[in-house]
Motif scaffolding. Structure first.
Motif, PDB file in Angstrom:
ATOM      1  N   THR A 133       0.843  -1.197   0.000  1.00 12.84           N
ATOM      2  CA  THR A 133       0.000   0.000   0.000  1.00 12.84           C
ATOM      3  C   THR A 133       0.877   1.245   0.000  1.00 12.84           C
ATOM      4  OG1 THR A 133      -1.760  -1.145   1.209  1.00 12.84           O
ATOM      5  CG2 THR A 133      -1.783   1.261   1.258  1.00 12.84           C
ATOM      6  N   ARG A 134       0.686   2.085  -0.995  1.00 17.34           N
ATOM      7  CA  ARG A 134       1.455   3.323  -1.096  1.00 17.34           C
ATOM      8  C   ARG A 134       0.534   4.496  -0.796  1.00 17.34           C
ATOM      9  NH1 ARG A 134       3.066   6.776  -5.464  1.00 17.34           N
ATOM     10  NH2 ARG A 134       1.895   5.461  -6.907  1.00 17.34           N
ATOM     11  N   VAL A 135       0.908   5.333   0.171  1.00 17.74           N
ATOM     12  CA  VAL A 135       0.094   6.488   0.546  1.00 17.74           C
ATOM     13  C   VAL A 135       0.355   7.621  -0.439  1.00 17.74           C
ATOM     14  CG1 VAL A 135      -0.498   8.090   2.399  1.00 17.74           C
ATOM     15  CG2 VAL A 135       0.285   5.776   2.964  1.00 17.74           C
ATOM     16  N   ILE A 136      -0.713   8.128  -1.056  1.00 15.88           N
ATOM     17  CA  ILE A 136      -0.583   9.131  -2.114  1.00 15.88           C
ATOM     18  C   ILE A 136      -1.559  10.288  -1.882  1.00 15.88           C
ATOM     19  CG2 ILE A 136       0.116   7.391  -3.812  1.00 15.88           C
ATOM     20  CD1 ILE A 136      -2.767   7.520  -4.934  1.00 15.88           C
ATOM     21  N   ASP A 137      -1.364  11.360  -2.614  1.00 21.37           N
ATOM     22  CA  ASP A 137      -2.394  12.381  -2.762  1.00 21.37           C
ATOM     23  C   ASP A 137      -3.407  11.860  -3.772  1.00 21.37           C
ATOM     24  OD1 ASP A 137      -1.686  14.488  -1.029  1.00 21.37           O
ATOM     25  OD2 ASP A 137      -0.142  15.186  -2.429  1.00 21.37           O
TER      26      ASP A 137
END
Length: 255
Positions: free
Chosen positions: A24-28
């Motif tokens: 899981t990559r946290v992004i805008d």
């Protein structure tokens, strides 16, 4: 009125679970900056840890305060809502999960060739990639990255280490994440009862027994976790900001 935004210490962080089976990559969010969280989630469908739990669906649950959004970028994702399974692909638009709806997300068991032919996108069944995001809310106990970070870590304890699921621990974490385990819909006022159980068992009884929703060893934004726990007298004693991150208060839940 939404909560005041502050610099996100999670932005760009990569959270892995199941020994790399889920990333899981946290992004805008690419087109809605008002979302309180946005993730690019990858299920590596042939990873041994993912294969091992493929037949097990996650628990049905609901969120009283927030809309949740799912958009598939690659592969297939099953979204079950009120007992009806929707298999989403890249050609489908963003799927909205309304507050209070019973739902769960999982990777469907599909005929890859048939699915690729149906959607005409040549999917090879190796992975599913999707955007997961949520509506902002003034509620402090809500879906956010502090919740997901700890929930993924707890699932790792179950899947990788072989620990037994502790229902009180799950209810404690879910309540702090604005989520509640679903009851059978034939029970009158099932959602109201489920939410009440989540608060009484997960927050009140769990807190008194020493169960805490967030662990210092698992949490990047420990200050936010402490502020959330300070919102209730049942968790306030766990909000210890002293010492290094790994020395902070840790849960003493039973395995």
């Amino acid at each position: 009125m939404s909560t005041l935004k502050r610099p996100d210490p999670y932005l760009g962080k990569v959270i892995t679970a199941f020994e790399g089976g889920i990333v899981t990559r946290v992004i805008d969010h690419p087109y809605d900056s008002s979302r309180v969280f946005a993730y690019e989630v990858t299920f590596h469908l042939r990873h041994p840890r993912v294969v091992a739990v493929a037949a097990q669906k996650p628990p049905l649950h609901f969120h009283p305060y927030q809309e949740e959004y799912v958009e598939v970028l690659e592969g297939r994702l099953a979204v079950e809502v009120e007992g009806v399974e929707h298999v989403l692909g890249p050609s489908d638009s963003e799927f909205m999960l309304k507050p209070w709806c019973n739902h769960r997300l999982y990777s469907p068991v599909t005929d890859v060739r048939e699915q690729a032919k149906k959607h005409n996108d040549g999917w090879d069944g190796e992975k599913t990639v999707f955007l997961l995001s949520g509506q902002d809310t003034d509620e402090m106990f809500r879906l956010d990255t502090v919740f997901f970070e700890n929930w993924y870590a707890y699932q790792d304890r179950i899947v990788v280490n072989g620990d037994k699921i502790n229902l009180i621990q799950v209810m404690s974490m879910f309540d702090a994440g604005g989520s509640y385990l679903s009851l059978p819909t034939w029970i009158p006022f099932s959602r109201t009862i489920a939410r009440g159980l989540g608060i009484v068992v997960g927050r009140w009884i769990g807190g008194l027994l020493g169960y805490q929703p967030f662990l210092g060893e698992w949490t990047t934004d420990w200050d936010l976790a402490c502020r959330k726990m300070e919102m209730t007298i049942f968790h306030k004693r766990f909000a210890n900001r002293e010492g290094t991150k790994r020395d902070k208060v840790r849960a003493s839940y039973a395995a």
